[in-house]
Write a protein that holds these residues in place. Structure first.
Motif, mmCIF file in Angstrom:
data_model
loop_
_atom_site.group_PDB
_atom_site.id
_atom_site.type_symbol
_atom_site.label_atom_id
_atom_site.label_comp_id
_atom_site.label_asym_id
_atom_site.label_seq_id
_atom_site.Cartn_x
_atom_site.Cartn_y
_atom_site.Cartn_z
ATOM 1 N N HIS A 92 0.824 -1.196 0.000
ATOM 2 C CA HIS A 92 0.000 0.000 0.000
ATOM 3 C C HIS A 92 0.868 1.259 0.000
ATOM 4 C CE1 HIS A 92 -3.454 2.488 0.988
ATOM 5 N NE2 HIS A 92 -2.789 2.991 2.004
ATOM 6 N N VAL A 93 1.829 1.317 0.934
ATOM 7 C CA VAL A 93 2.622 2.544 1.029
ATOM 8 C C VAL A 93 3.484 2.732 -0.213
ATOM 9 C CG1 VAL A 93 4.621 1.612 2.278
ATOM 10 C CG2 VAL A 93 3.993 4.017 2.557
ATOM 11 N N GLU A 94 3.940 1.622 -0.789
ATOM 12 C CA GLU A 94 4.737 1.755 -2.013
ATOM 13 C C GLU A 94 3.936 2.420 -3.123
ATOM 14 O OE1 GLU A 94 6.439 -1.964 -3.183
ATOM 15 O OE2 GLU A 94 7.930 -1.905 -1.577
ATOM 16 N N GLY A 95 2.626 2.143 -3.148
ATOM 17 C CA GLY A 95 1.770 2.753 -4.159
ATOM 18 C C GLY A 95 1.657 4.258 -3.993
ATOM 19 N N ILE A 117 0.362 13.908 5.247
ATOM 20 C CA ILE A 117 -1.032 14.258 4.978
ATOM 21 C C ILE A 117 -1.666 13.081 4.239
ATOM 22 C CG2 ILE A 117 -2.547 15.855 3.788
ATOM 23 C CD1 ILE A 117 -0.496 18.009 4.156
ATOM 24 N N ARG A 118 -2.846 12.688 4.656
ATOM 25 C CA ARG A 118 -3.466 11.474 4.098
ATOM 26 C C ARG A 118 -3.599 11.545 2.576
ATOM 27 N NH1 ARG A 118 -8.960 13.282 6.878
ATOM 28 N NH2 ARG A 118 -9.271 15.133 5.610
ATOM 29 N N PRO A 119 -3.100 10.491 1.871
ATOM 30 C CA PRO A 119 -3.422 10.354 0.455
ATOM 31 C C PRO A 119 -4.683 9.496 0.303
ATOM 32 C CG PRO A 119 -1.625 8.864 1.028
ATOM 33 C CD PRO A 119 -2.053 9.544 2.310
ATOM 34 N N THR A 120 -5.040 8.810 1.339
ATOM 35 C CA THR A 120 -6.211 7.951 1.507
ATOM 36 C C THR A 120 -6.103 7.483 2.959
ATOM 37 O OG1 THR A 120 -7.326 5.933 0.751
ATOM 38 C CG2 THR A 120 -4.925 5.933 0.611
ATOM 39 N N SER A 121 -7.182 6.907 3.524
ATOM 40 C CA SER A 121 -7.175 6.771 4.984
ATOM 41 C C SER A 121 -7.120 5.353 5.538
ATOM 42 C CB SER A 121 -8.370 7.511 5.582
ATOM 43 O OG SER A 121 -8.295 8.884 5.261
ATOM 44 N N GLU A 122 -6.809 4.365 4.705
ATOM 45 C CA GLU A 122 -6.705 3.003 5.241
ATOM 46 C C GLU A 122 -5.833 2.974 6.502
ATOM 47 O OE1 GLU A 122 -6.773 3.684 2.089
ATOM 48 O OE2 GLU A 122 -8.274 2.330 1.252
ATOM 49 N N LYS A 214 -4.886 -2.842 -10.109
ATOM 50 C CA LYS A 214 -5.712 -2.772 -8.906
ATOM 51 C C LYS A 214 -5.052 -1.900 -7.833
ATOM 52 C CE LYS A 214 -3.865 -6.634 -6.352
ATOM 53 N NZ LYS A 214 -3.917 -8.021 -5.914
ATOM 54 N N PHE A 215 -5.836 -1.568 -6.833
ATOM 55 C CA PHE A 215 -5.404 -0.729 -5.708
ATOM 56 C C PHE A 215 -4.296 -1.433 -4.933
ATOM 57 C CE2 PHE A 215 -6.407 0.677 -1.208
ATOM 58 C CZ PHE A 215 -6.047 2.002 -1.367
ATOM 59 N N ALA A 216 -3.292 -0.651 -4.564
ATOM 60 C CA ALA A 216 -2.136 -1.227 -3.866
ATOM 61 C C ALA A 216 -2.557 -1.784 -2.517
ATOM 62 C CB ALA A 216 -1.070 -0.162 -3.694
ATOM 63 N N GLY A 217 -2.475 -3.093 -2.368
ATOM 64 C CA GLY A 217 -2.855 -3.725 -1.105
ATOM 65 C C GLY A 217 -4.210 -4.402 -1.153
ATOM 66 N N ALA A 218 -4.953 -4.221 -2.255
ATOM 67 C CA ALA A 218 -6.287 -4.825 -2.347
ATOM 68 C C ALA A 218 -6.210 -6.276 -2.806
ATOM 69 C CB ALA A 218 -7.174 -4.028 -3.299
ATOM 70 N N LEU A 219 -7.261 -7.038 -2.465
ATOM 71 C CA LEU A 219 -7.422 -8.376 -3.010
ATOM 72 C C LEU A 219 -7.901 -8.263 -4.453
ATOM 73 C CD1 LEU A 219 -7.498 -11.442 -2.568
ATOM 74 C CD2 LEU A 219 -9.834 -11.172 -1.688
ATOM 75 N N TYR A 220 -8.925 -7.447 -4.658
ATOM 76 C CA TYR A 220 -9.353 -7.111 -6.017
ATOM 77 C C TYR A 220 -10.024 -5.751 -6.006
ATOM 78 C CZ TYR A 220 -14.111 -8.649 -4.732
ATOM 79 O OH TYR A 220 -15.342 -8.781 -4.132
#
Lengths: 505, 505
Positions: A92-95, A117-122, A214-220
């Motif tokens: 995720h962070v690599e993305g 600063i959040r790029p997204t909030s996971e 797909k989103f970095a860290g997602a299953l799909y």
């Protein structure tokens, strides 16, 4: 509404660039001249003026209502993330790492440790999901927030489409089972499709992202993909991810089942952004300005009395009173209506003014209309005009707005459908791309093949400008028949699915 | 709603601190245990969980609707400000400079120039107001945004009350004349008072800030001031500023009048924050938890069937169906109702659970109620109970919620009124402060006198802890009679007004 206020009666109004000519210049002009956007003095940031923010307001109202029906609750998590939390999930962070903005100072003092600063909030939220989820009774946990996020991109910024700060909603949910998570992923992507199709009149393809996209860290990842025929580029419109148990394992989000076993939760995240407004502008705008679908336009109807200097005072007053009565009747019928009574502009200038802003319907009331008891209704989307008696307006105008809404989507869908070709070979594929089309092609679903397409499909346009390579936009949910043994258009191996390919934003 | 989910039937629930004992510890516990707040791992930042965010949602709905009626439009301006824009208005930036957070890096790269995160948006917006305002026809320009802002304070952070990031709305308006600006300043401060009094049941004093306490760069500031009897401290609840022409002169925001003269606009700005939720908690909470007024509580009524193991299956089913019917009837009557049917908790535990969360009314349905065709209604605010027949609930419950709302304000007002004393001399003033009261005192309106009060009124409480000096909370709009020659309580010079003084947050 602010507007006009120029000193001269007949100041220049409108666009100099053509949509069929220099599309990029046209887009820059149309978002500014329609008063949707102001460029801002921090590069890659834009001001959303009331004319565009009202569209976002409508999107929010619709989507917020729908997710509350599903049982989602709103919350607010901080803008700031510690480096430690940000880097917990490695893929995720690599993305995001290259795009993260860091606060290092307050006032004149250096902070002890930089804060992202959040790029997204996971990674903002999930340490707390770990605290809040203990038992199967705490599930599902379904939260959403409407926020700003920051991604300090260095690609060419474009208003709405790619900006360093943007507005979105992000939903983050946790379930006991994969089945429940799967159901929600689909519910949300269908709601995103509804925003595009039912509100913004933009047809979208629904499908899965390839594993590369797909989103970095997602299953799909599921996606809605729009297509901009003028540039021949696809554009990702909103994504709904099943995160699987990747994050719950990294963050230790466990629950105790009814059988007293400890399990990791299944998670989703999903986001929809102000980019959608830009897609709508690109699809529906024309050389006169933006064209806004009735359901999201702050002003659905503008009433313009055509006063002229030959009219006596009594005739002017009668026309003015009639315009008032028409506005009142439309308001009572639930129509968002405004009147343009400015006395320092000609009717023709006002027509241009409201066409530039994309108001769906214009009601013209002229001297002959006053005699006949009628008005002229002019559609922004087609330019079609029809006469209608005063007493029919409360019924005719709402019906016509519905027609405009429906036909805008139908036309956009016809254009989109004509922009998607099927290709079975590399040559067919490149020929279709050359016609600025998206391409549906049988694919072996291997990442190396996607890499190869991206490299080999780089090309130059008529002006010699380099066109980036094509990639998968999605693997559509609706798959055409794929006979056993159909070869992949690029590797020749057996295809596993039909993928939608294109150059993209 | 998430909630409970503890493994044991009778887990500890509730607060260990007492409101009359260690107030500060009580407050920290009550905001966490009620699930309004989670502490966050960036110091001074907090998570607003759904239970508190729903209150903000209600505040937004009310205020957004009211300002739209006034002609204000929503927009969105960027989070980031260049140093140049931030420092344009000198008094203003001096007020904020030590608290400004700076972004200096993206990914691994240093930015060319540091970029500030908005502490407020005057200097973000006004360069664009200059561009948009040309003629008197462009006025008034009235914009609002709902956003997050960042003030990197080093004072002790407190959930809702003082945090480094908070949510607010900020309105920024421009008018042709001071008269119009003055009218709006008052309209807005009245709306802020309405949020406190009509929604949050918190009485406030309206008035002007002293020149020492006004907003940096404003011509004058109006305020709503609440008072927390338990700590004897006033708290600023929301401010509506007339900026005069200070900013328009600095930023060059000019318009051409009908007479073709160039003039600077008159501006206002006004903001209301999530702090208000904390004030509500401080005033109404008790040793059992928070107490939320019905109008803003996400759940107004909880229905709890009192099942017990002695009941046979049929009796359980009948009670459960009756509870369903009651919930349905209340929903149909427009009440936000939820049922607590969890089978792993006792009724007593559930009572505590919902009392901790501050739900205004509890409907208890027990075996004897089933025979009598009644329920027991229990008020959260007073603990009062009354029996009511099933068929009366759709009428009685909404009426009782209105009563709760009204009486919460009335009681809070009586307490507040008992906490304000009048003083004419320094000794009276200090005695009143010592009784943890606010003080209305005749004042010469000189800043040096306010400085002197602040220094001289520093004191120690019973535990030897230093109490900060008192300052003016406001100069109330409603002034008692002030006979000519009444001496200022501190300088002895002729008093110009009655000022409300107090220690404060």
């Amino acid at each position: 509404m602010a507007g006009g206020g120029k000193k001269q009666k007949e100041t220049k109004l409108g666009l100099t660039a053509k949509k069929d000519g220099d599309f990029s210049e046209w887009y820059s002009q149309v978002v500014v001249e329609s008063e949707m956007i102001s460029y801002y003095d921090v590069s890659g940031c834009y001001i959303l003026r009331p004319w565009s923010f009202a569209i976002w307001d409508e999107i929010q109202r619709f989507f917020d209502g729908e997710i509350k029906k599903l049982g989602v609750q709103n919350a607010y998590f901080p803008l700031f993330i510690t480096e430690e939390a940000l880097t917990t999930e490695k893929d995720h962070v690599e993305g995001f790492a290259p795009e993260v903005a860091w606060v290092t100072k307050s006032g004149q003092s250096d902070l002890d440790r930089p804060i992202a600063i959040r790029p997204t909030s996971e990674t903002v939220m999930y340490p707390y999901y770990k605290q809040w989820v203990r038992s199967h009774r705490d599930l599902p946990l379904r939260l959403n927030q409407w926020t700003n996020v920051v991604r300090w991109e260095f690609k060419h910024p474009t208003p709405f489409i790619r900006s360093r700060e943007f507005l979105w909603q992000e939903g983050h949910t946790a379930f006991a089972t994969k089945e429940e998570a799967d159901v929600e992923v689909k519910q949300i992507i269908d709601l995103y499709a509804a925003i595009y199709e039912q509100l913004l009149a933009v047809p979208v393809a629904r499908g899965y992202k390839s594993s590369k996209e797909k989103f970095a860290g997602a299953l799909y990842t599921t996606t809605v993909e729009a297509f901009v025929p003028h540039t021949g580029r696809g554009i990702q419109g909103g994504t709904s991810h099943c995160l699987g148990q990747n994050f719950s394992k990294m963050f230790g989000i466990e629950f105790e089942t009814e059988e007293k076993e400890r399990q990791h939760v299944w998670q989703n995240s999903w986001g929809f952004t102000t980019r959608s407004i830009g897609v709508m502008v690109m699809l529906h705008g024309d050389d006169k300005g933006v064209v806004i679908p009735p359901r999201v336009c702050q002003v659905q109807v503008v009433v313009i009395p055509i006063l002229n200097s030959k009219m006596d005072e009594e005739a002017k007053r009668a026309m003015s009173q009639r315009a008032d009565a028409i506005e009142d009747a439309l308001k009572a019928a639930g129509v968002r209506v405004t009147g343009d009574r400015r006395d320092n502009y000609t009717p023709g200038w006002k027509y241009n003014f409201w066409e530039l802003r994309g108001v769906p319907l214009r009601v013209e009331l002229g001297p002959r209309d006053m005699e006949a008891g009628t008005v002229m209704l002019a559609r922004r989307d087609t330019g079609a005009k029809e006469s209608a008696p005063w007493e029919a307006l409360a019924e005719r105008v709402p019906a016509l707005l519905e027609t405009v809404q429906r036909e805008m989507l139908e036309r956009a869908r016809a254009t989109r459908d004509a922009s998607v070709e099927t290709a079975r070979t590399w040559d067919e594929f490149m020929a279709a791309l050359g016609r600025k089309h998206a391409v549906l092609a049988p694919w072996c679903d291997e990442e190396s093949a996607e890499d190869e397409v991206k490299t080999r499909s780089v090309a130059r346009d008529a002006d010699g400008k380099e066109l980036m390579g094509a990639k998968t936009l999605c693997i559509p949910f609706e798959q055409p028949e794929l006979p056993e043994g159909t070869p992949c258009f690029i590797t020749g191996k057996p295809a596993k699915n039909w993928a939608l390919w294109g150059r993209s934003y």
